[in-house]
Each structure stands twice: as C-alpha cells, then as structure tokens.
Design an enzyme around this catalytic site. Sequence first.
Site, short mmCIF file in Angstrom:
data_model
loop_
_atom_site.label_atom_id
_atom_site.label_comp_id
_atom_site.label_asym_id
_atom_site.label_seq_id
_atom_site.Cartn_x
_atom_site.Cartn_y
_atom_site.Cartn_z
N ASP A 1 0.85 -1.18 0.00
CA ASP A 1 0.00 0.00 0.00
C ASP A 1 0.89 1.24 0.00
O ASP A 1 2.09 1.16 0.26
CB ASP A 1 -0.99 -0.01 1.16
CG ASP A 1 -0.33 -0.13 2.52
OD1 ASP A 1 0.89 0.10 2.60
OD2 ASP A 1 -1.02 -0.44 3.50
N SER A 2 0.34 2.37 -0.33
CA SER A 2 1.15 3.55 -0.65
C SER A 2 1.74 4.25 0.56
O SER A 2 2.63 5.07 0.43
CB SER A 2 0.29 4.55 -1.42
OG SER A 2 -0.71 5.09 -0.56
N GLY B 1 -0.26 6.07 2.38
CA GLY B 1 -1.21 7.16 2.61
C GLY B 1 -2.06 6.97 3.85
O GLY B 1 -2.21 7.88 4.67
N GLN C 1 -11.79 7.34 -4.12
CA GLN C 1 -12.16 7.97 -2.86
C GLN C 1 -13.45 8.77 -3.07
O GLN C 1 -13.97 8.84 -4.17
CB GLN C 1 -11.03 8.87 -2.36
CG GLN C 1 -9.77 8.14 -1.92
CD GLN C 1 -9.94 7.42 -0.59
OE1 GLN C 1 -10.99 7.48 0.06
NE2 GLN C 1 -8.89 6.72 -0.17
N GLY D 1 -10.95 4.20 1.54
CA GLY D 1 -11.70 5.10 2.40
C GLY D 1 -12.94 4.52 3.01
O GLY D 1 -13.81 5.26 3.47
N ASP E 1 -7.98 -7.37 1.85
CA ASP E 1 -6.93 -7.48 2.86
C ASP E 1 -7.49 -6.98 4.17
O ASP E 1 -8.42 -6.17 4.20
CB ASP E 1 -5.71 -6.64 2.48
CG ASP E 1 -5.89 -5.18 2.90
OD1 ASP E 1 -5.34 -4.79 3.94
OD2 ASP E 1 -6.59 -4.44 2.19
N CYS F 1 -5.41 -27.26 13.87
CA CYS F 1 -6.53 -28.20 13.98
C CYS F 1 -6.11 -29.65 13.76
O CYS F 1 -6.72 -30.57 14.31
CB CYS F 1 -7.63 -27.80 12.99
SG CYS F 1 -8.49 -26.27 13.45
#
Length: 376
Positions: A89-90, A92, A194, A221, A271, A314
């Site tokens: 991711d950037s 930001g 956005q 956002g 994600d 498990c």
Amino acid sequence: MYTLIKKCGNAKRGRFETPHGTIETPVFMNVGTLGVIKGAVSSMDLKEIGCQVELSNTYHLHLRPGDEVIKKMGGLHKFMNWDRPILTDSGGFQVFSLAKIRKIQEEGVYFNSHIDGRRIFMGPEESMRIQSNIASTIAMAFDECIPNPSTREYVENSVARTTRWLERCKKEMDRLNSLPDTINKKQMLFGINQGGTYEDIRKAHAKTIVDMDLDGYAIGGLAVGETHEEMYRVIDEVAPIFPDNKPLYLMGVGLPSNILEAVDRGVDFFDCVLPARNGRHGHVFTKYGKINLMNAKFELDGNPIDEGCECPACKHYSRAYIRHLFKAKEMLAMRLCVLHNLYFYNKLMEDIRKAIEGDYFKEFKEEKLHNWSGKA
C-alpha cells in the site's frame, strides 16, 4: 493481465497474471506489515496455508529497516524469501492515521514519524520511489484517506487532489520502471477510488481513474467508521463502473461476512489485519462463527478449533491445549491461532472461487451467513 473466467451474478472468478506468478481471484491478501505476519509466521508457513499474495506497508518499511536497505538486499521478495506476489500500500493511510502533526499540501504531506518524531515528507513521487525500491509486484497510488465524516467541500477538494496525485504516480512509475537499476521493471499500479459516502463524488472519481487505464483499481476510504449498509451502498454504486477485465480491490475490509457481500458485488481483492490480530488474542474463526478460546468452557474441550479444518493447529492440537498455552503466555498459542485464522480465510476464498465456477455462489453465501450468525 486479468482474465475473467466466470461470473455468477456480479461475483467474478478471475485470474491475474503478474511478474511474480498467477493470482486466482477472489483472493484475500495476508497482511505482513513489516514483511512478516505478526505471530511468528514465516514465509514458508504462508505457502503451506495457501497464501497467494502477501501485503506489506510502504510507510512502515520506509521507517524500518528503510527502503534503501531493502533495495540493497535485492528487494522485498529476496529479503523475506517469498517468491509469490506482494502488494504494497502507498503509505497514505498510515500517514493520515498514525503520523503526528500532518500538513497536507499540493506536493504531498509533511508529518512526524510515530516512532521517533522525525520530520518526514511523502508525496506521490516519494511513495512510488519507495515502492520501487521495495520492488513489490503491485504498488498502490498515493492518496488521502478521507476521515469520516467529512464535509462535502472537503471531500471534493481531497478527491481532486488525489486525482492529481494519481497522475503524478503514474508518470513516476513509468519513469522508474524504465531505469536500469530498478529491480522490478514490470511493477504494476492500482489507482484508488475515494469520495467518502458521497455517491456522486465516488462515481465521478471512479470514471476518472478508469480513464487512466491502470493495471487495477481499488475502493479506498471505507471501514473507517461508516455502517456496513453505507459501505455496501458505496460498493453498489461504484463497482459497476470498473471494467470486468481489471481486478477490483476493497481496501482494509475483512470480516468474512463483508467479504462475501463484496464478492457478490464484483470485488476481487481483499486485505485486513483482522484474522492475525484476532488470532493473537485467542479469537478464532470456525464454520459456525467466531469463538474465544480464553473462555472457561474450553478448558476441557478436546476438539480441534474447527472440526474438519486442515490447518496445522486443527490437525494436531485441541482447543483445551491451545487455551492452556494462552494462559501460560506461550508464544506457540498466538502462532497456532494466527495460522488457523489465515488458513480459514485462504480456504474461504478457495471455496468462494469454486462456488462461482460452479454457479452456486448465492446459495454458498446464504449458507455461510446463516452458519456464522449462530453460536459456535
């Protein structure tokens, strides 16, 4: 290149070819913020539990160990011994959520590091350079993650600036990919939609970034305070605008029920830190909902976390034993629960892909939502 294999309603079954291998979609990206999943989970573990894509964070890696260090080590793939796709991711979101004393200007953002307080500048070009040094498969454009709620005027101005920043990101990535010392000369760029919860702003911005013909697109956002109904309404409005021949990524949204609803609306990539974070605290996902292994009722429970699950936890350990490990503050407790939760998510995505291929996604979704609504 993204290939649409099958649609079931609006749900898409796709295949995304990248320089680091094929991604079968819909896909959940396992979040390793600093190039590692918190909870003592290795790259080898990720392969064993079916992880296709690892997501790392530009902001955090820039601060430590530093993107120049990663470049000198041959890029993040070599650094963490991972040969499958990585999305970064950037930075930001972290700049706008973690950093102190932000100052937003046209050229970018000035902020103080949340670690040591030093003054840092990050703009579109800087974000692209850092991600190029990291040499991720997919880089996200630098944007402003708009706080919720925000006034219409603020959102309009922010989105216009984010669009200008995207144009600069694209230009800088093209330049970086042409340099002789760039590690990944085929790095891909996703643009981010956005607009807060203002549908008309969202739709106009989606059309604008689609016209830029990027490698993929993201809805950003969201999951920042709005209701689930508001989130689904935004996806309903903008998802049809994005082309079927490009992947669509819903950023940071990760409840299993949210994933099913978003897949049903045409989303390909997901994600969230949720499965790992929950696992580190003994909260684990099962076919009948989430349970807390710290509860006293599991003290003598000899069953696995989730009957029929093939994850390492498990297959070998009981709920009672893992609860004991948590009570004894043993690190193995966190590791086993994180592995289980990530396996649960990766297996959910595999089952979603099969359901779309088999034309029974609607029934699959309804059954899962019904089962998760009960008590495990």
